[in-house]
Write an enzyme that holds these catalytic residues in place. Structure first.
Site, PDB file in Angstrom:
ATOM      1  N   LYS A 106      17.080  21.469 -11.025  1.00 48.09           N
ATOM      2  CA  LYS A 106      16.402  20.196 -11.249  1.00 48.09           C
ATOM      3  C   LYS A 106      17.219  19.188 -12.069  1.00 48.09           C
ATOM      4  O   LYS A 106      17.950  19.551 -12.984  1.00 48.09           O
ATOM      5  CB  LYS A 106      15.082  20.430 -11.996  1.00 48.09           C
ATOM      6  CG  LYS A 106      14.094  21.240 -11.203  1.00 48.09           C
ATOM      7  CD  LYS A 106      13.192  20.383 -10.377  1.00 48.09           C
ATOM      8  CE  LYS A 106      12.134  19.765 -11.236  1.00 48.09           C
ATOM      9  NZ  LYS A 106      11.001  19.326 -10.413  1.00 48.09           N
TER      10      LYS A 106
ATOM     11  N   HIS B  45       0.828  -1.222   0.000  1.00 50.34           N
ATOM     12  CA  HIS B  45       0.000   0.000   0.000  1.00 50.34           C
ATOM     13  C   HIS B  45       0.859   1.268   0.000  1.00 50.34           C
ATOM     14  O   HIS B  45       0.439   2.294   0.530  1.00 50.34           O
ATOM     15  CB  HIS B  45      -0.959   0.039   1.203  1.00 50.34           C
ATOM     16  CG  HIS B  45      -1.656  -1.256   1.453  1.00 50.34           C
ATOM     17  ND1 HIS B  45      -2.822  -1.618   0.824  1.00 50.34           N
ATOM     18  CD2 HIS B  45      -1.321  -2.309   2.250  1.00 50.34           C
ATOM     19  CE1 HIS B  45      -3.196  -2.824   1.241  1.00 50.34           C
ATOM     20  NE2 HIS B  45      -2.289  -3.269   2.103  1.00 50.34           N
TER      21      HIS B  45
ATOM     22  N   SER C  24      15.795  20.971 -16.259  1.00 48.43           N
ATOM     23  CA  SER C  24      14.603  21.775 -16.495  1.00 48.43           C
ATOM     24  C   SER C  24      15.025  23.062 -17.191  1.00 48.43           C
ATOM     25  O   SER C  24      16.096  23.597 -16.912  1.00 48.43           O
ATOM     26  CB  SER C  24      13.921  22.078 -15.165  1.00 48.43           C
ATOM     27  OG  SER C  24      13.126  23.243 -15.285  1.00 48.43           O
TER      28      SER C  24
END
Ligand code: ARG
Length: 456
Positions: free
Chosen positions: A283, A156, A277
């Site tokens: 990034k 989960h 980016s």
């Protein structure tokens, strides 16, 4: 341009009709296979004395010359000539004249194209399964290299129990080995020769189909001419196997994307397999796994595509079947490129063992081991489960880890707990305890690695 089939026609094909029905813009990719098929067919015609040995030699030399011309880009593809079969026949006629006009005896484009795509797919299946093996070998190397790293196993997407990173990687190897097996199954059913079925009812000439099969490297000849020209099950199977393979790559990509995030921080993609980016200078993005996940949609779409084309077709050949090729080429190219880039990416990833171990400690991941410890102290599992749960709640309340509790604190919940509980709830003890075939204990994982290497 007058068409090879224009005898019964009095008007030229409308431009829109021509552009609508052409397939040369994609099926030119079959040219090598189409030439091989024609060579084998010419051999059968000679054997049946439908063409003379001299005519055969002319045709064979002519076909080889046409293949060279295509390779060198000397033949202009023209929608007026519809498809690759017409282009090659036309080029052969221009080259060698009369003899070339005998080549299509006892043959139809229906059995011809079915034979071409089977040859094409057989080649690509071998290539794909080879690349899958290379990819699995790289995964095994990473498993071996990082065989001591412990990470949190999830259910989960919640931290569940500690596992070895190698165990996690080996889970993917299982998926990809099943994919390889599926491709081998597809190959067996693709390995059947349709040629000799002609348009639909079988050729009206004594062609030696077995000899043609041997020459083209097919394991068997088709049993039923109607089926042979209209069967595309092997493509549907291939698309399904490819969709599942891509689904596995996509699940793996999803994990790489998560693991590469600052929140997880389990993995760092190498600069050569990441992108920046255009606005945020800090990034480093996991665009490659994202694209692999995205391209999975196309391949699943291609599977639905072929099934939808097939579902309403009466026997035997219908032109709908021409639509089988673009999704086929697209899936082959997509899966191959995804496998190649993921192989490179995995060769260069680095794992952060410290962060993984830190997280593995979180979320009371060894609470099951605490219950198992109590079971060893003769407490029935259901009761043990309850006591461990109460201890977890206590830890949550006082913001402590299981390993930080004192013995008197433990005793509030059970007097059977001894000092040895600390080791019992450690990460190492937790993974060591799963010493069962297929489990995550280091000895088991080492054995699984050896077996996987052998299967490769
Ligand atoms: N381009 C066609 C295809 O891909 C070749 C077969 C054409 N047969 C026909 N009866 N028109 O299916």
């Amino acid at each position: 341009m007058s068409k090879l089939w224009s005898g019964r026609f009095t008007a030229d094909t409308a431009k829109e009709a021509q552009n609508f029905t052409e397939s040369i813009s994609s099926d030119w990719q079959l040219y090598k296979y189409d030439i091989r098929v024609s060579l084998a067919h010419a051999g059968a015609l000679r054997k049946a004395k439908i063409i003379s040995p001299a005519e055969y030699r002319k045709i064979a030399a002519g076909l080889k010359a046409v293949a060279k011309a295509i390779e060198r880009g000397r033949i202009k593809f023209n929608p007026a000539l519809e498809d690759i079969h017409m282009h090659i026949e036309n080029a052969l006629i221009r080259r060698i004249g009369a003899a070339a006009k005998k080549l299509h005896t006892g043959r139809s484009r229906n059995d011809q194209v079915a034979t071409d795509i089977r040859l094409y797919l057989k080649d690509k299946l071998t290539l794909l399964s080879g690349q899958l093996s290379v990819f699995c070998a790289v995964l095994l190397e990473q498993a071996e290299k990082n065989k001591n790293l412990v990470m949190p196993g999830h259910t989960h997407l919640q931290i569940a129990q500690p596992v070895l990173l190698a165990h996690h990687i080996l889970a993917y190897v299982e998926m990809f080995l099943r994919d390889r097996e599926r491709l081998a199954g597809v190959l067996r059913r693709t390995d059947v020769l349709p040629l000799g079925s002609a348009a639909l009812a079988g050729a009206a000439y004594p062609l030696d189909r077995q000899a043609v099969a041997r020459e083209l490297g097919f394991a068997a000849v088709s049993e039923n001419s109607l089926d042979a020209v209209s069967d595309r099950d092997f493509l549907a199977e291939f698309q399904a196997a490819a969709a599942l393979l891509m689904t596995h790559l996509s699940r793996m990509s999803e994990e790489l994307i998560l693991w590469n995030s600052a929140q997880f921080g389990y993995v760092e993609l190498s600069d050569s397999y990441a992108t920046g980016s255009s606005i945020m200078p800090q990034k480093k993005n996991p665009d490659i796994p994202e694209l692999v996940r995205g391209k999975t949609g196309r391949v699943i779409g291609n599977m639905l595509n072929i099934l939808t084309v097939l579902k309403g077709l009466p026997l035997a050949y219908n032109r709908d079947l021409q639509e089988d090729k673009q999704p086929l080429f697209d899936t082959v190219d997509t899966v191959l490129s995804c496998l190649l880039v993921m192989t490179g990416l995995w060769q260069t990833v680095r794992f952060n063992g410290v962060k993984m171990a830190e997280d593995a400690e979180k979320g009371f991941s060894t609470a099951t081991d605490l219950a198992d410890y109590l079971v060893r102290k003769n407490i029935p599992f259901r009761e043990a489960h309850k006591i461990a749960g109460q201890l977890v709640r206590y830890c949550l309340e006082y913001d402590k880890k299981l390993t930080e509790l004192s013995l008197p604190e433990y005793w509030k919940f059970s007097r059977r707990i001894g000092a040895d509980v600390k080791t019992a709830v450690s990460l190492a003890a937790s993974v060591n305890a799963r010493d069962i075939y297929g489990g995550t204990a280091p000895l088991q994982v080492a054995a699984a690695l050896r077996r996987a290497r052998r299967r490769l």
